[in-house]
Write an enzyme that holds these catalytic residues in place. Structure first.
Site, short mmCIF file in Angstrom:
data_model
loop_
_atom_site.label_atom_id
_atom_site.label_comp_id
_atom_site.label_asym_id
_atom_site.label_seq_id
_atom_site.Cartn_x
_atom_site.Cartn_y
_atom_site.Cartn_z
N THR A 102 -19.47 -111.83 -22.45
CA THR A 102 -18.12 -112.26 -22.13
C THR A 102 -17.81 -112.12 -20.64
OG1 THR A 102 -15.80 -111.62 -22.47
CG2 THR A 102 -17.41 -109.91 -22.81
N ASP A 103 -16.82 -112.87 -20.17
CA ASP A 103 -16.37 -112.71 -18.78
C ASP A 103 -15.56 -111.43 -18.60
OD1 ASP A 103 -14.04 -113.45 -20.11
OD2 ASP A 103 -13.55 -115.13 -18.80
N GLU A 104 -15.14 -110.79 -19.70
CA GLU A 104 -14.28 -109.60 -19.58
C GLU A 104 -15.01 -108.43 -18.92
OE1 GLU A 104 -11.71 -108.52 -22.73
OE2 GLU A 104 -11.29 -110.60 -23.26
N TYR A 114 -13.47 -102.65 -25.56
CA TYR A 114 -14.28 -103.83 -25.91
C TYR A 114 -15.16 -104.25 -24.74
CZ TYR A 114 -15.47 -108.79 -26.28
OH TYR A 114 -16.15 -109.98 -26.26
N LYS A 151 -19.29 -104.24 -24.27
CA LYS A 151 -20.09 -105.45 -23.99
C LYS A 151 -20.84 -105.28 -22.65
CE LYS A 151 -20.17 -108.94 -25.89
NZ LYS A 151 -21.05 -109.45 -26.99
N LEU A 157 -5.11 -114.96 -29.72
CA LEU A 157 -3.86 -115.63 -29.34
C LEU A 157 -3.69 -117.03 -29.94
CD1 LEU A 157 -1.23 -115.62 -27.65
CD2 LEU A 157 -2.56 -116.69 -25.82
N TYR A 162 2.56 -110.88 -25.20
CA TYR A 162 2.53 -109.56 -24.59
C TYR A 162 3.13 -109.60 -23.18
CZ TYR A 162 -1.01 -108.39 -28.20
OH TYR A 162 -1.68 -108.18 -29.37
N ASP A 197 3.58 -104.79 -23.79
CA ASP A 197 2.32 -105.28 -23.24
C ASP A 197 1.13 -104.55 -23.87
OD1 ASP A 197 0.71 -106.86 -21.69
OD2 ASP A 197 1.59 -106.24 -19.78
N HIS A 214 -3.90 -104.14 -19.86
CA HIS A 214 -4.03 -105.60 -19.95
C HIS A 214 -4.59 -106.23 -18.67
CE1 HIS A 214 -1.82 -109.32 -21.82
NE2 HIS A 214 -3.11 -109.55 -21.59
P1 NAD Z 1 -16.17 -112.69 -34.37
O1 NAD Z 1 -15.45 -111.39 -34.35
O2 NAD Z 1 -15.47 -113.90 -34.87
O3 NAD Z 1 -17.51 -112.55 -35.22
C1 NAD Z 1 -18.37 -111.45 -35.13
C2 NAD Z 1 -19.40 -111.55 -36.26
O4 NAD Z 1 -20.31 -110.44 -36.12
C3 NAD Z 1 -18.79 -111.45 -37.66
O5 NAD Z 1 -19.36 -112.42 -38.50
C4 NAD Z 1 -19.15 -110.04 -38.10
O6 NAD Z 1 -19.28 -109.92 -39.52
C5 NAD Z 1 -20.49 -109.84 -37.40
N1 NAD Z 1 -20.82 -108.43 -37.17
C6 NAD Z 1 -20.00 -107.46 -36.69
N2 NAD Z 1 -20.66 -106.28 -36.65
C7 NAD Z 1 -21.92 -106.53 -37.10
C8 NAD Z 1 -23.07 -105.70 -37.27
N3 NAD Z 1 -23.05 -104.39 -36.98
N4 NAD Z 1 -24.21 -106.27 -37.75
C9 NAD Z 1 -24.24 -107.60 -38.06
N5 NAD Z 1 -23.17 -108.42 -37.93
C10 NAD Z 1 -22.02 -107.88 -37.45
O7 NAD Z 1 -16.69 -112.91 -32.88
P2 NAD Z 1 -16.76 -114.26 -32.02
O8 NAD Z 1 -15.44 -114.53 -31.43
O9 NAD Z 1 -17.45 -115.29 -32.83
O10 NAD Z 1 -17.71 -113.77 -30.84
C11 NAD Z 1 -19.13 -113.85 -30.97
C12 NAD Z 1 -19.76 -113.25 -29.72
O11 NAD Z 1 -19.33 -113.96 -28.57
C13 NAD Z 1 -19.39 -111.79 -29.47
O12 NAD Z 1 -20.53 -111.12 -29.00
C14 NAD Z 1 -18.32 -111.86 -28.41
O13 NAD Z 1 -18.31 -110.68 -27.62
C15 NAD Z 1 -18.78 -113.07 -27.62
N6 NAD Z 1 -17.72 -113.81 -26.94
C16 NAD Z 1 -16.61 -114.20 -27.62
C17 NAD Z 1 -15.63 -114.96 -26.96
C18 NAD Z 1 -14.37 -115.41 -27.67
O14 NAD Z 1 -13.49 -115.95 -27.03
N7 NAD Z 1 -14.26 -115.27 -28.98
C19 NAD Z 1 -15.80 -115.30 -25.62
C20 NAD Z 1 -16.96 -114.87 -24.96
C21 NAD Z 1 -17.92 -114.13 -25.62
O1 DAU Z 2 -12.59 -113.69 -22.14
C1 DAU Z 2 -13.43 -113.72 -23.26
C2 DAU Z 2 -12.82 -112.87 -24.35
O2 DAU Z 2 -11.71 -113.59 -24.84
C3 DAU Z 2 -13.79 -112.54 -25.47
O3 DAU Z 2 -14.82 -111.76 -24.98
C4 DAU Z 2 -13.08 -111.79 -26.60
O4 DAU Z 2 -13.96 -111.59 -27.68
C5 DAU Z 2 -11.90 -112.62 -27.05
O5 DAU Z 2 -11.16 -111.90 -28.00
C6 DAU Z 2 -11.00 -112.98 -25.87
O6 DAU Z 2 -10.31 -111.80 -25.37
P1 DAU Z 2 -8.76 -111.85 -24.94
O7 DAU Z 2 -8.20 -110.49 -25.01
O8 DAU Z 2 -8.58 -112.60 -23.66
O9 DAU Z 2 -8.21 -112.80 -26.14
P2 DAU Z 2 -6.91 -112.71 -27.05
O10 DAU Z 2 -6.83 -113.99 -27.81
O11 DAU Z 2 -6.83 -111.43 -27.80
O12 DAU Z 2 -5.75 -112.70 -25.97
C7 DAU Z 2 -5.60 -113.76 -25.02
C8 DAU Z 2 -4.41 -113.42 -24.14
O13 DAU Z 2 -3.23 -113.48 -24.94
C9 DAU Z 2 -4.46 -112.01 -23.57
O14 DAU Z 2 -3.88 -112.01 -22.28
C10 DAU Z 2 -3.57 -111.21 -24.53
C11 DAU Z 2 -2.53 -112.22 -24.96
N1 DAU Z 2 -1.99 -112.05 -26.32
C12 DAU Z 2 -2.86 -111.88 -27.35
C13 DAU Z 2 -2.40 -111.69 -28.63
C14 DAU Z 2 -3.34 -111.46 -29.79
C15 DAU Z 2 -0.62 -112.10 -26.52
O15 DAU Z 2 0.16 -112.28 -25.57
N2 DAU Z 2 -0.16 -111.94 -27.80
C16 DAU Z 2 -0.98 -111.71 -28.85
O16 DAU Z 2 -0.48 -111.53 -29.99
#
Ligand code: NAD
Ligand code: DAU
Length: 354
Positions: free
Chosen positions: A132-134, A158, A162, A198, A215, A286, A290
């Site tokens: 992730t970019d985080e 988180y 990562k 979000l 938030y 918030d 954040h």
């Molecule tokens: P998600 O939370 O939707 O899915 C995670 C999956 O991993 C689920 O199916 C869960 O059952 C499985 N899992 C969790 N713990 C496990 C374990 N111990 N063994 C086997 N399986 C397990 O996540 P996502 O949003 O699909 O993200 C996938 C990957 O991409 C993550 O590594 C996340 O950090 C990365 N990522 C996500 C985003 C985003 O915006 N969602 C952005 C950048 C990177």
């Molecule tokens: O940047 C990549 C990441 O993006 C991934 O690595 C993470 O897995 C993914 O969850 C996501 O993280 P964020 O924290 O950026 O995503 P989220 O959707 O939780 O929140 C996006 C923005 O919205 C963040 O600034 C928090 C805000 N937010 C989120 C929720 C859930 C709100 O304002 N209200 C909310 O209820």
């Protein structure tokens, strides 16, 4: 064949569906089925002979080693993770278990598997660490976007977990020679995203006429990428990426959270005329720690691998809202009692006002 971890989650399932639809080789999906993993996400390929599901934990090194020995994948695409920042603040330990311990056990088993491969297969093998970019921390409003050389400065449990996984992935490559590539991607959105994040939370609540929690001041900035574009980028990295390298992946779509929520409300106003959904927006306390802004400099992946995002944010949001409208049954199936308990715990102010 390839091994995908976490393939029942949001991005992993999109990746497997795309991979098989494009004629890809067989996939073994190892997933623990946490609250975020849903077998139904892969219903469309359940009976495809190229697809096989295994229920298990990536941190179970013996099990992973046995699977690698039996199936001999030519690549591992590692998605499995605890992925929600707010849950990492409420309970960090699961993030350490899966993202840190789980990733290192997977790296170790992958290394043992890789060292037994004949030279040609060993050279072609890839471990793709989806990150992730985080991990780069937070940017000021006018700072340049993250490049691959940006220092790691994770701020949440988180992102720290990562970042730790990324460091171990780098170490397994540098010390043991495992051909690892790490990708650092921005915020994804699209079909089948669990409604704790979000965009799906806003769509879910707006369609139900419930408050839309924002938030703080809502002026935090994220870069948004359609999940289909992310999957295409990962395929390019797997095919043409260089082992030992990292690639940033972004959507060229920086938006404030308020802009995102208003865009969704506008689309839902058209789909469900009769009310102005933005009236449901509620500013709540918030998020602790954040991060203010993330932004991706995607020039390396564009230059080296010829990948760039194809889906414009406003069109992607339209398509995503349409998907949620057409798939109410999916939403119903994932918003169980455990989901409702999470929402009650995470948004006490909204529950008190309701
Ligand atoms: P998600 O939370 O939707 O899915 C995670 C999956 O991993 C689920 O199916 C869960 O059952 C499985 N899992 C969790 N713990 C496990 C374990 N111990 N063994 C086997 N399986 C397990 O996540 P996502 O949003 O699909 O993200 C996938 C990957 O991409 C993550 O590594 C996340 O950090 C990365 N990522 C996500 C985003 C985003 O915006 N969602 C952005 C950048 C990177
Ligand atoms: O940047 C990549 C990441 O993006 C991934 O690595 C993470 O897995 C993914 O969850 C996501 O993280 P964020 O924290 O950026 O995503 P989220 O959707 O939780 O929140 C996006 C923005 O919205 C963040 O600034 C928090 C805000 N937010 C989120 C929720 C859930 C709100 O304002 N209200 C909310 O209820």
């Amino acid at each position: 064949m390839i091994l995908v971890t976490g393939g029942c989650g949001f991005i992993g399932s999109a990746f497997i569906l795309d991979w098989l639809a494009q004629g890809g080789e067989p996939v073994l999906n190892l997933d623990l089925l946490t609250y975020a993993g849903h077998l139904g996400n892969l219903r469309a390929v359940e009976s495809d002979p190229r697809y096989r599901f295994v229920h298990g934990d990536i941190a179970d090194g013996t099990r992973v080693a046995a699977l690698l020995g039996e199936h001999r994948p030519r690549a591992i695409v590692h998605f499995a993770a605890e992925s929600h920042v707010d849950r990492s603040i409420a309970g960090p330990q699961a993030f350490i278990h899966t993202n840190v311990v789980g990733t290192t056990r997977l790296l170790q088993a992958a290394h043992e598997h890789w060292s037994r491969l004949p030279p040609g297969e060993a050279q072609a093998f890839r471990f793709l660490n989806v990150s992730t970019d985080e991990v780069f921390g937070s940017l000021g409003a006018s700072e340049p976007a993250f490049t691959e050389a940006h220092p790691y400065q994770p701020n949440s449990p988180y992102s720290a977990s990562k970042a730790s996984a990324d460091h171990f992935a780098r170490a397994w490559c540098h010390t043991f020679g495992l051909p690892v590539i790490t990708t650092n991607c921005s915020n994804n959105y699209g079909p089948r995203q669990f409604p704790e994040k979000l965009i799906p939370l806003t769509i879910h609540n707006a369609l139900a006429g419930q408050p839309l929690p924002v938030y703080g001041d809502g002026l935090q900035v994220r870069d948004w990428l359609h999940v289909g574009d992310h999957c295409a980028a990962l395929r390019a990295v797997l095919e043409r990426g260089r082992p030992g390298e990292t690639y940033n992946i972004g959507g060229r779509a920086e938006r404030t959270n308020l802009e995102v929520v208003h865009t969704i409300c506008g689309v839902i106003d058209e789909a469900r005329p009769g009310r102005t959904h933005a009236e449901l927006i509620r500013h709540v306390g918030d998020r602790r720690g954040h991060d203010r802004r993330y932004a991706i400099d995607g020039s390396k992946i564009a230059r080296e691998l010829g990948w760039q995002p194809a889906v414009a944010f406003e069109q992607g949001i339209r398509d995503t809202v349409q998907w949620y409208l057409a798939n109410a049954g999916w939403v119903e199936s994932v918003t169980s009692g455990a989901y409702r308990r999470w929402v009650e715990q995470q948004y006490p102010a909204l529950n008190a006002a309701a």
